[in-house]
Design an enzyme around this catalytic site. Structure first.
Site, PDB file in Angstrom:
ATOM      1  N   TRP A 207      55.443  52.054  38.951  1.00  0.00           N
ATOM      2  CA  TRP A 207      54.805  52.521  38.004  1.00  0.00           C
ATOM      3  C   TRP A 207      55.531  52.756  36.474  1.00  0.00           C
ATOM      4  O   TRP A 207      54.967  52.260  35.712  1.00  0.00           O
ATOM      5  CB  TRP A 207      53.824  53.985  38.406  1.00  0.00           C
ATOM      6  CG  TRP A 207      53.254  53.445  39.280  1.00  0.00           C
ATOM      7  CD1 TRP A 207      52.872  53.771  41.288  1.00  0.00           C
ATOM      8  CD2 TRP A 207      51.866  52.519  39.164  1.00  0.00           C
ATOM      9  NE1 TRP A 207      52.099  53.533  41.588  1.00  0.00           N
ATOM     10  CE2 TRP A 207      51.312  52.422  40.947  1.00  0.00           C
ATOM     11  CE3 TRP A 207      51.496  51.567  38.022  1.00  0.00           C
ATOM     12  CZ2 TRP A 207      49.804  52.203  40.801  1.00  0.00           C
ATOM     13  CZ3 TRP A 207      50.071  50.768  39.037  1.00  0.00           C
ATOM     14  CH2 TRP A 207      49.648  50.879  39.988  1.00  0.00           C
TER      15      TRP A 207
ATOM     16  N   ASP B 118      54.515  61.133  33.663  1.00  0.00           N
ATOM     17  CA  ASP B 118      53.240  60.462  34.434  1.00  0.00           C
ATOM     18  C   ASP B 118      53.291  61.145  35.823  1.00  0.00           C
ATOM     19  O   ASP B 118      54.341  61.079  36.942  1.00  0.00           O
ATOM     20  CB  ASP B 118      53.381  59.504  34.831  1.00  0.00           C
ATOM     21  CG  ASP B 118      52.254  58.053  35.502  1.00  0.00           C
ATOM     22  OD1 ASP B 118      51.513  58.753  35.836  1.00  0.00           O
ATOM     23  OD2 ASP B 118      52.602  57.208  36.074  1.00  0.00           O
TER      24      ASP B 118
ATOM     25  N   LYS C 279      43.890  61.259  42.756  1.00  0.00           N
ATOM     26  CA  LYS C 279      44.533  61.777  44.160  1.00  0.00           C
ATOM     27  C   LYS C 279      44.590  63.067  43.879  1.00  0.00           C
ATOM     28  O   LYS C 279      43.562  63.050  45.768  1.00  0.00           O
ATOM     29  CB  LYS C 279      45.754  61.155  43.697  1.00  0.00           C
ATOM     30  CG  LYS C 279      46.546  60.035  43.688  1.00  0.00           C
ATOM     31  CD  LYS C 279      47.223  58.987  43.039  1.00  0.00           C
ATOM     32  CE  LYS C 279      47.376  58.232  42.439  1.00  0.00           C
ATOM     33  NZ  LYS C 279      47.034  56.675  43.157  1.00  0.00           N
TER      34      LYS C 279
END
Ligand code: PMP
Length: 358
Positions: free
Chosen positions: A101, A169, A193
């Site tokens: 990511w 992030d 999540k």
């Protein structure tokens, strides 16, 4: 049979939140309308988004210096949107490369500024968090970090001291523990999540990061200023996802906020890592000090036993344990909503596996 859902995301949600969400789909708050049918500009939804914002502020301890915004397009859209909003052409930003990511964030940002990757764990298959950030350029406008590397199972446990704002992030560990908010110029996270259902992305943006001197064209949907001016209601927002986030935040608050949830998360991760470390049939894949409390990655010491263990785990109701293809083995995602009882079922299955084999 009861299922124990170790999915990395979309991931397990608190059971009470799912029940309330199901009821809201049928009839929102006795209104005779489904949450899927109400107006995003009506009083019911405005109350929902305002509560979601105020719970975010309360849980994270945000001062008035921060905006709380709801966007769409996932964290993946933030990879370019943040660079577009925070950088003019030629300006420098620093990134760490800690996995898939982070890598995508770096690639996307390159279209908007001069991106310097100042540390990377790529050479060791992203199995640790690089700590030496001394290559940070003096003119960097920010340092971008990925707090929890969902695929590789590493997590930042000590925030670096740097002279620039951190952009982070936090897709896979937001709201899982308290954070020193003042270090961050911006935090972003897909909700699916720890913070709710897929479809909404949270952006927490410090007011002084917002720029009025951008030289490139900014489409309104990609401009943070639009979300700030319109309270995230410029276009139709993902009403249902924001509702689920608000309910999830209420659930976290009731558990004692981020300190309360952190204690539970530490206890859950400990029983699983203790088993990995003491059971001769398994081993962890990352540096011990950087182990994630959210995504626990492990393999069988003897790879040929992995299919057999996968079958045992499935028979015990433990689902979605397969590791990402770039790591192999297993990944148990044990986000906020994962009950300790489910982690115990997995640990018991690992234990029984060793007894059977031993
Ligand atoms: N960052 C991290 C750390 C992630 O785990 C993910 C999704 N797994 C993303 C970004 C991408 O998020 P989205 O699917 O919301 O675009």
């Amino acid at each position: 049979m009861k299922k124990h859902n170790f999915n990395p995301g979309p991931a397990i949600l608190p059971e009470t939140v799912i029940q309330q969400a199901a009821q809201a789909v049928l009839d929102y708050n006795g209104s005779g309308l489904s949450i899927l049918e109400i107006s995003h500009r009506g009083s019911e939804f405005v109350a929902i988004i305002e509560e979601a914002i105020s719970l975010t502020r309360e849980l994270l301890g945000l001062s008035d210096d921060y905006h709380v915004l709801f966007t769409t397009g996932g964290a993946s859209t933030q990879f370019f949107m943040l660079a577009m909003n925070l950088l003019n052409e030629g300006e420098t930003a620093a990134y760490t490369d800690t996995g898939t990511w982070a890598n995508k964030a770096i690639k996307e940002a390159k279209a908007y500024g001069s991106i310097k990757v100042i540390a990377s764990s790529k050479d060791k298959n992203y199995s640790f968090i690089p700590k030496d950030l001394s290559a940070l350029p003096a003119d960097a406008r920010f340092l971008h970090l990925t707090s929890n590397n969902t695929i590789f199972g590493t997590q930042i446990h000590e925030w670096p001291a740097v002279p620039v704002p951190i952009i982070c992030d936090m897709s896979s560990d937001i709201f899982s523990k308290p954070i020193p908010v003042e270090k961050f110029g911006m935090i972003y996270a897909g909700a699916q999540k720890n913070a709710g259902a897929a479809g909404v992305t949270m952006v927490i943006l410090r007011k002084d990061m917002v720029r009025s001197d951008l030289t490139h064209h900014m489409p309104p949907m990609l401009d943070y200023k639009t979300y700030i001016a319109e309270n995230s209601l410029y276009n139709t927002p993902p009403v249902f996802s924001i509702y689920v986030t608000m309910m999830t935040l209420r659930w976290i608050k009731a558990l004692g906020g981020l300190e309360g949830i952190q204690k539970i998360n530490q206890a859950k991760a400990k029983i699983l890592y203790d088993e990995i470390d003491s059971n001769p049939y398994f081993k962890g894949t990352v540096a011990v000090e950087d182990r994630s409390l959210m995504n626990v990655c492990f393999v069988c010491d003897n790879e040929t036993l992995e299919n057999e263990f996968a079958t045992d785990a499935k028979n015990a109701g433990c689902v979605n344990l397969k590791g990402h293809r770039s790591v192999g083995g297993f990944r148990a995602s044990i986000y906020n909503a994962m009950p300790i009882e489910s982690v115990q079922v997995l640990v018991d299955t690992m234990n029984s596996f060793a007894l059977k084999k031993g």
